[in-house]
Design an enzyme around this catalytic site. Structure first.
Site, short mmCIF file in Angstrom:
data_model
loop_
_atom_site.label_atom_id
_atom_site.label_comp_id
_atom_site.label_asym_id
_atom_site.label_seq_id
_atom_site.Cartn_x
_atom_site.Cartn_y
_atom_site.Cartn_z
N CYS A 135 0.84 -1.20 0.00
CA CYS A 135 0.00 0.00 0.00
C CYS A 135 0.87 1.25 0.00
O CYS A 135 1.48 1.60 1.03
CB CYS A 135 -0.91 -0.03 1.23
SG CYS A 135 -1.91 1.45 1.41
N CYS A 138 -0.47 4.16 2.23
CA CYS A 138 -0.27 3.92 3.67
C CYS A 138 1.20 4.10 4.06
O CYS A 138 1.50 4.71 5.09
CB CYS A 138 -0.63 2.48 4.06
SG CYS A 138 -2.14 1.86 3.36
N ASP A 139 2.11 3.54 3.27
CA ASP A 139 3.50 3.41 3.74
C ASP A 139 4.52 4.25 2.97
O ASP A 139 5.66 4.36 3.42
CB ASP A 139 3.91 1.92 3.67
CG ASP A 139 3.10 1.07 4.62
OD1 ASP A 139 2.66 1.61 5.66
OD2 ASP A 139 2.89 -0.12 4.35
#
Ligand code: NAP
Length: 313
Positions: A135, A138-139
């Protein structure tokens, strides 16, 4: 077989399912949630939830999942950890079978999510959350000014590489073929981004490091030649895998209407084609699959279930 008829049965205990549970319980609906693995869903693996509005800075996905689960617990949701095997979703009272038991409910919310396809290379599982991610939103920010690798040649890989290039020092897209599955326009756009490089005809063989991901072994498809790339001293790599996603919908094939990629089709209020059956979160056909969209879907599905139950009393 229990005689109890729940108002709502939720299948899937990720952010969408747990949010459905919170809203259903708050509406005084007797609610059962069934999860086959750990409550929390995919987010459990994320190193930090940095983009959830009002989230706690530095909180891990596992911590967030635990908070979400205990929030649902505090409203009195009943939980079962078991895999649903069969069901009858038609009729006013629906039946869900898991662990050899049958549960009845007036409304059902499907929140089974989807799973990223893994590469299946040595070290991949070991470095999830320690360099390996599925992701970018997200990261990605965790790899600011570091070298990042993206695997895949589809739209997701190339689009996510462009997103990651905003943070990373350099993004290398590793693709096994020379032709890209991604749209030509997207590839051309990525080729103009100064810190994106393409490494085609190449597969990944092994990921390793000392706690964090620091070494990537690659193999040239044509020659079989192996090379190991090492991170600079004191640095680590980001390694993002985008080789396809798979909705967890096998169980509903031929029952609930899905698109050509097996995502469940709903209207904007989470109604599926079956009366009293709703879908929420990543399992739905939609564009943005994030915790914030999953929790919103879950809330809507629960309130729509409440309306459905009232209308059918
Ligand atoms: P995808 O189109 O199925 O592409 C997956 C890519 O991963 C392919 O390039 C494939 O290589 C590669 N791959 C698969 N298994 C691999 C393995 N074991 N090792 C190395 N490489 C592997 O998946 P996606 O990019 O997630 O897209 C899924 C769908 O969503 C597509 O229909 C796509 O068009 C759509 N999508 C659209 C947009 C958009 O319109 N903006 C954005 C994202 C996704 P090969 O090519 O060699 O098979």
């Amino acid at each position: 077989m229990t005689d109890k008829i729940y108002d709502v049965i939720i299948i899937g205990g990720g952010p969408a399912g747990l949010s459905s549970a919170i809203y259903a319980c708050r509406a005084n609906l007797s609610t059962l949630i069934i999860e086959k693995a750990a409550f929390g869903g995919n987010i459990f693996q994320t190193s930090e939830i940095a983009n959830y509005p009002g989230g706690i800075s530095g909180e891990t996905g596992a911590e967030f999942s635990a908070r979400l689960e205990s929030h649902a617990d505090s409203f009195g949701v009943e939980k079962i950890q078991s895999e649903v095997t069969t069901m009858d979703l038609f009729g006013d009272v629906k039946e869900i079978v898991c662990g050899g038991n049958s549960y009845k409910g007036r409304a059902v919310i499907v929140a089974t999510g989807c799973v990223p396809t893994q590469l299946g290379v040595k070290g991949e599982n070991e470095y999830i959350g320690l360099g390996v991610s599925y992701c970018a939103i997200c990261d990605g920010p965790f790899f600011s000014n570091l070298d990042v690798f993206v695997v895949g040649g589809g739209d997701s890989a190339v689009e996510e590489a462009m997103f990651l290039a905003k943070f990373a020092r350099k993004v290398t897209i590793i693709h096994r073929r020379s032709e890209f599955r991604a749209a030509k326009s997207i590839v051309e756009h990525a080729a103009k981004v100064p810190n994106i490089e393409f490494k085609t005809g190449t597969v990944v063989r092994e990921l390793s490091g000392d706690g964090l991901l620091q070494k990537i072994t690659l193999e040239e498809v044509e020659t079989g030649k192996e090379t190991t790339i090492e991170a600079a001293a004191g640095e680590n790599f980001g390694f993002f895998v985008f080789v396809g996603m798979k909705p967890q919908t096998e169980l509903f094939t031929g029952i609930i209407e899905m698109d050509e990629r097996q995502y469940i089709i709903t209207d904007e209020n989470m109604h599926t084609n079956i009366s009293g059956v709703f879908a929420a979160g990543d399992v739905r056909r939609k564009r943005l699959r994030q915790v914030v969209t999953a929790t919103a879907d879950g809330a809507i599905a629960a309130i729509e279930a409440e309306v459905y139950i009232q209308d059918n009393l």
